[in-house]
Write an enzyme that holds these catalytic residues in place. Structure first.
Site, PDB file in Angstrom:
ATOM      1  N   ASP A 427      17.562 -76.060 -16.380  1.00 18.19           N
ATOM      2  CA  ASP A 427      17.907 -75.138 -17.114  1.00 18.19           C
ATOM      3  C   ASP A 427      18.663 -75.826 -18.496  1.00 18.19           C
ATOM      4  O   ASP A 427      19.274 -76.799 -18.344  1.00 18.19           O
ATOM      5  CB  ASP A 427      19.045 -74.410 -16.511  1.00 18.19           C
ATOM      6  CG  ASP A 427      20.076 -73.439 -17.401  1.00 18.19           C
ATOM      7  OD1 ASP A 427      19.756 -73.593 -18.850  1.00 18.19           O
ATOM      8  OD2 ASP A 427      20.908 -72.869 -17.071  1.00 18.19           O
ATOM      9  N   PHE A 428      17.917 -75.802 -19.587  1.00 11.43           N
ATOM     10  CA  PHE A 428      18.342 -76.713 -20.909  1.00 11.43           C
ATOM     11  C   PHE A 428      19.500 -76.266 -21.199  1.00 11.43           C
ATOM     12  O   PHE A 428      20.171 -77.244 -22.185  1.00 11.43           O
ATOM     13  CB  PHE A 428      17.300 -76.475 -22.048  1.00 11.43           C
ATOM     14  CG  PHE A 428      16.994 -74.881 -22.514  1.00 11.43           C
ATOM     15  CD1 PHE A 428      18.016 -73.815 -22.471  1.00 11.43           C
ATOM     16  CD2 PHE A 428      15.773 -74.375 -22.710  1.00 11.43           C
ATOM     17  CE1 PHE A 428      17.758 -72.741 -22.881  1.00 11.43           C
ATOM     18  CE2 PHE A 428      15.494 -73.147 -22.919  1.00 11.43           C
ATOM     19  CZ  PHE A 428      16.436 -72.402 -23.289  1.00 11.43           C
ATOM     20  N   HIS A 446      14.486 -69.830 -31.594  1.00 13.65           N
ATOM     21  CA  HIS A 446      14.483 -68.444 -32.240  1.00 13.65           C
ATOM     22  C   HIS A 446      14.830 -67.302 -31.255  1.00 13.65           C
ATOM     23  O   HIS A 446      15.206 -66.159 -31.373  1.00 13.65           O
ATOM     24  CB  HIS A 446      13.069 -67.855 -32.827  1.00 13.65           C
ATOM     25  CG  HIS A 446      12.109 -67.775 -31.766  1.00 13.65           C
ATOM     26  ND1 HIS A 446      10.751 -67.147 -32.301  1.00 13.65           N
ATOM     27  CD2 HIS A 446      11.811 -68.066 -30.743  1.00 13.65           C
ATOM     28  CE1 HIS A 446      10.015 -67.127 -31.637  1.00 13.65           C
ATOM     29  NE2 HIS A 446      10.595 -67.621 -30.361  1.00 13.65           N
TER      30      HIS A 446
HETATM   31  C1  LIG Z   1       9.118 -68.278 -26.382  1.00 12.17           C
HETATM   32  S1  LIG Z   1       8.714 -69.326 -24.949  1.00 12.17           S
HETATM   33  C2  LIG Z   1       7.956 -70.928 -25.787  1.00 12.17           C
HETATM   34  C3  LIG Z   1       7.131 -71.604 -24.750  1.00 12.17           C
HETATM   35  C4  LIG Z   1       6.446 -72.680 -25.454  1.00 12.17           C
HETATM   36  N1  LIG Z   1       7.463 -73.775 -26.049  1.00 12.17           N
HETATM   37  C5  LIG Z   1       5.441 -72.233 -26.719  1.00 12.17           C
HETATM   38  O1  LIG Z   1       5.846 -72.680 -27.852  1.00 12.17           O
HETATM   39  O2  LIG Z   1       4.454 -71.778 -26.409  1.00 12.17           O
HETATM   40  C6  LIG Z   1      10.312 -69.784 -24.448  1.00 12.17           C
HETATM   41  C7  LIG Z   1      10.231 -70.738 -23.164  1.00 12.17           C
HETATM   42  O3  LIG Z   1      11.688 -70.894 -22.786  1.00 12.17           O
HETATM   43  C8  LIG Z   1      11.730 -71.147 -21.502  1.00 12.17           C
HETATM   44  N2  LIG Z   1      13.111 -71.034 -20.918  1.00 12.17           N
HETATM   45  C9  LIG Z   1      14.011 -69.830 -21.089  1.00 12.17           C
HETATM   46  N3  LIG Z   1      15.019 -70.126 -20.742  1.00 12.17           N
HETATM   47  C10 LIG Z   1      15.264 -71.536 -20.378  1.00 12.17           C
HETATM   48  C11 LIG Z   1      16.369 -72.111 -19.759  1.00 12.17           C
HETATM   49  N4  LIG Z   1      17.423 -71.802 -19.687  1.00 12.17           N
HETATM   50  N5  LIG Z   1      15.967 -73.397 -19.330  1.00 12.17           N
HETATM   51  C12 LIG Z   1      14.600 -73.906 -19.832  1.00 12.17           C
HETATM   52  N6  LIG Z   1      13.716 -72.983 -20.201  1.00 12.17           N
HETATM   53  C13 LIG Z   1      13.716 -71.926 -20.414  1.00 12.17           C
HETATM   54  C14 LIG Z   1      11.037 -69.750 -20.958  1.00 12.17           C
HETATM   55  O4  LIG Z   1      10.744 -69.826 -19.526  1.00 12.17           O
HETATM   56  C15 LIG Z   1       9.940 -69.716 -22.093  1.00 12.17           C
HETATM   57  O5  LIG Z   1       8.749 -70.170 -21.586  1.00 12.17           O
END
Ligand SMILES: C[S@@+](CC[C@H](N)C(=O)[O-])C[C@H]1O[C@@H](n2cnc3c(N)ncnc32)[C@H](O)[C@@H]1O
Length: 537
Positions: A427-428, A446
């Site tokens: 989890d980032f 975004h």
């Molecule tokens: C809009 S997508 C972008 C994916 C990729 N970076 C791209 O540009 O195609 C956002 C990503 O954030 C990940 N994400 C959401 N919450 C997160 C969290 N708390 N920790 C890690 N990753 C997360 C989601 O699983 C998703 O794949």
């Protein structure tokens, strides 16, 4: 002879009328001074020869001095609309011939080759005389003359029937219609030099255009659904060359009549085009094929399903400042998708489908100086895979939520780079992997409000060494009114994820707070940008 006798007679009648120059038949009810301010310029008729090529010679042999043929775009479009025929099946030419005292006749001609099914159009048009008209040129090309002439025609029972300004020849034309028995006298054109926007507005032309434009915008949801349904039915993949629509209906398990109507609407949107009795994909439509390079198929489905439902509650987002998606589905969209593998897979593929924006990233990323690239929330690894393929010395770390990691592994395996990649679940907001010298945050910030972005950037700053680089891919909101997809996607973010698109300045502020300095901004495809920031000491 390429012309039927009936059309020959119709041309003769128009020519005779123009030769005589007797406007009294048309304008019997008009005040005498009408003709002081305008002159009878032309009379026009639409005829139906077997061949346009033979028509000029035919007309010349009957004594008319016809000039070169020009294509008639306007009449062709009107016939296509009136008779619901594809434009490309109609060939319409225009011949002009002088008759007397500067007056001329205009002969519009629709080619009706032997054996074609255009005879019914010819019969209907001869009966209605819709294209037959007389044209008056306004001799005092000022507003007052045009206004007076227009009022005189309206007072005499003529109704406004559209018009327009032709910038190429700097001429304004007002059309009028009446229900006179003689088809020749049913339509009148007033042709005036110059642009007369106020006259066109008074004639209902401008008032009509904004309404038409607004109707087009208001029904955008229909277009979203039509394209989404096409994607769900796999139309683009199933449409073979010259495939009859009945066969396409069978192949897609759809009602033939309904499918044809959907295809006609898609043609009006530019997604398919008609060819004879069937349809083919345009360049836009090709992008709906599942196997097309940069296929938008998953996005088309996504925008017509989950995100369509949430957009139906846009008003909730605007009123409360909270995301409609959570309001409708009860959960933040990432959590909601995480519990539904099929939706999660669709979302990952939808994100990857706009990956053409990654095209220049490898070249701009200064990969030779990097050893380990960490893609934070890298989705199914589309961007990381590109960088690893571009730089064989590079190692990668894909950091994602648990449910996405598996898809990312499979995708990078397929790309032949999984052996140079570590897959880390997490989890980032809690922490991100250290040890990289190049970090990626693509289309992540975004998704979140400023407070959450600060948390994410703080975790990155903790993990990164001074001098390490951070590449951010986002659509940047323009500082001014320059058109950009970012403007619409900002509303999408508001409605669906509670995030926002930002200006370059806004990102620079967030980055500065977290201890980063922006080094450069490069434009990418699809209105995206690459921000390069460096971790300061
Ligand atoms: C809009 S997508 C972008 C994916 C990729 N970076 C791209 O540009 O195609 C956002 C990503 O954030 C990940 N994400 C959401 N919450 C997160 C969290 N708390 N920790 C890690 N990753 C997360 C989601 O699983 C998703 O794949």
């Amino acid at each position: 002879m390429t012309l039927q006798h009936v059309d020959r007679l119709r041309i003769e009648a128009v020519a005779e009328f123009a030769r005589a120059g007797d406007t009294s038949a048309v304008l019997a009810e008009l005040p005498g001074e009408f003709t002081r301010y305008c002159r009878f310029g032309h009379a026009a008729v639409l005829v139906f020869p077997r061949s346009l090529d033979e028509l000029a010679a035919d007309l010349r042999s009957s004594g008319l001095e016809v000039g070169e043929r020009v294509a008639s775009v306007v009449v062709r479009e009107r016939l296509s609309r009136r008779h619901d025929r594809p434009l490309e099946t109609l060939e319409v030419g225009l011949f002009r011939a002088p008759v007397a005292d500067g007056r001329e006749i205009e002969i519009f001609a629709l080619a009706v080759p032997p054996g074609s099914d255009l005879d019914e159009i010819a019969a209907a048009e001869r009966a209605s005389g819709s294209e037959t008209h007389v044209g008056f040129e306004v001799t005092a090309p000022d507003r007052i003359a045009l206004s007076g002439l227009r009022t005189a025609l309206l007072d005499s029972g003529f109704a406004p029937d559209g018009g327009g300004y032709n910038a190429h020849v700097d001429v304004t034309v007002l059309y009028f219609r009446t229900d006179a028995e003689d088809p020749l006298l049913r339509r009148v054109e007033l042709v005036s030099a110059g642009a007369h926007a106020d006259m066109l507005a008074a004639h209902g032309v401008q008032a009509e255009q904004p309404a038409k434009a607004l109707l087009g915008l208001m029904t955008g949801a229909w277009a979203t659904q039509a394209i989404g349904v096409a994607a769900q039915l796999g139309l683009a993949d199933r449409m073979a060359a010259e495939m009859p629509t009945a066969a396409l209906a069978r192949a897609t398990g759809t009602d033939h009549d309904s499918l044809r109507r959907l295809l006609r609407y898609l043609a009006s949107l530019g997604v398919v085009r008609r060819t004879g009795d069937t349809f083919e994909l345009t360049a836009l439509g090709e992008l709906l094929r599942v196997d097309a390079e940069h296929s938008l198929h998953p996005l088309a489905v996504m925008y017509a399903t989950s995100f369509y439902e949430s957009f139906g509650s846009l008003a909730y987002s605007v009123r409360t400042g909270r995301e409609a998606f959570e309001h409708i589905f009860g959960k933040n969209h990432f959590d909601y998708f995480a519990e539904r593998p099929e939706l999660a897979d669709l979302f990952d593929r939808a994100m990857a489908s706009s990956a053409s924006m990654f095209g220049r990233v490898a070249e701009l990323a200064d990969l030779p100086s990097a050893r380990t690239v960490v893609d934070v929330a890298g989705g199914n690894g589309e961007l990381l895979g590109r960088l690893l393929r571009a730089a064989p010395h590079l190692r990668g770390v894909l950091f994602e939520r648990a449910h996405v990691i598996e898809a990312a592994h499979a995708a990078l395996e397929k790309a032949g780079v999984a052996d140079r990649c570590d897959f880390v679940t997490g989890d980032f907001t809690a922490g991100v992997p250290g040890g990289g010298d190049l970090y990626l945050l693509s289309r992540v910030l975004h998704d979140w409000d400023d407070a959450q972005c600060r948390r994410i950037l703080a975790r990155l700053a903790e993990a990164m060494s001074p001098g390490a680089s951070l590449l951010i891919v986002e659509r940047l909101l323009p500082e001014d009114d320059t058109p950009s997809l970012a403007v619409a996607w900002d509303v999408h973010m508001m409605c669906n994820v509670g995030g926002r698109e930002r200006t370059a300045g806004h990102y620079a502020e967030l980055l500065a707070e977290a201890g980063f300095g922006v080094e450069s901004v490069h434009e990418l495809a699809l209105d995206a940008a690459l921000l390069r920031a460096v971790k300061l000491s």
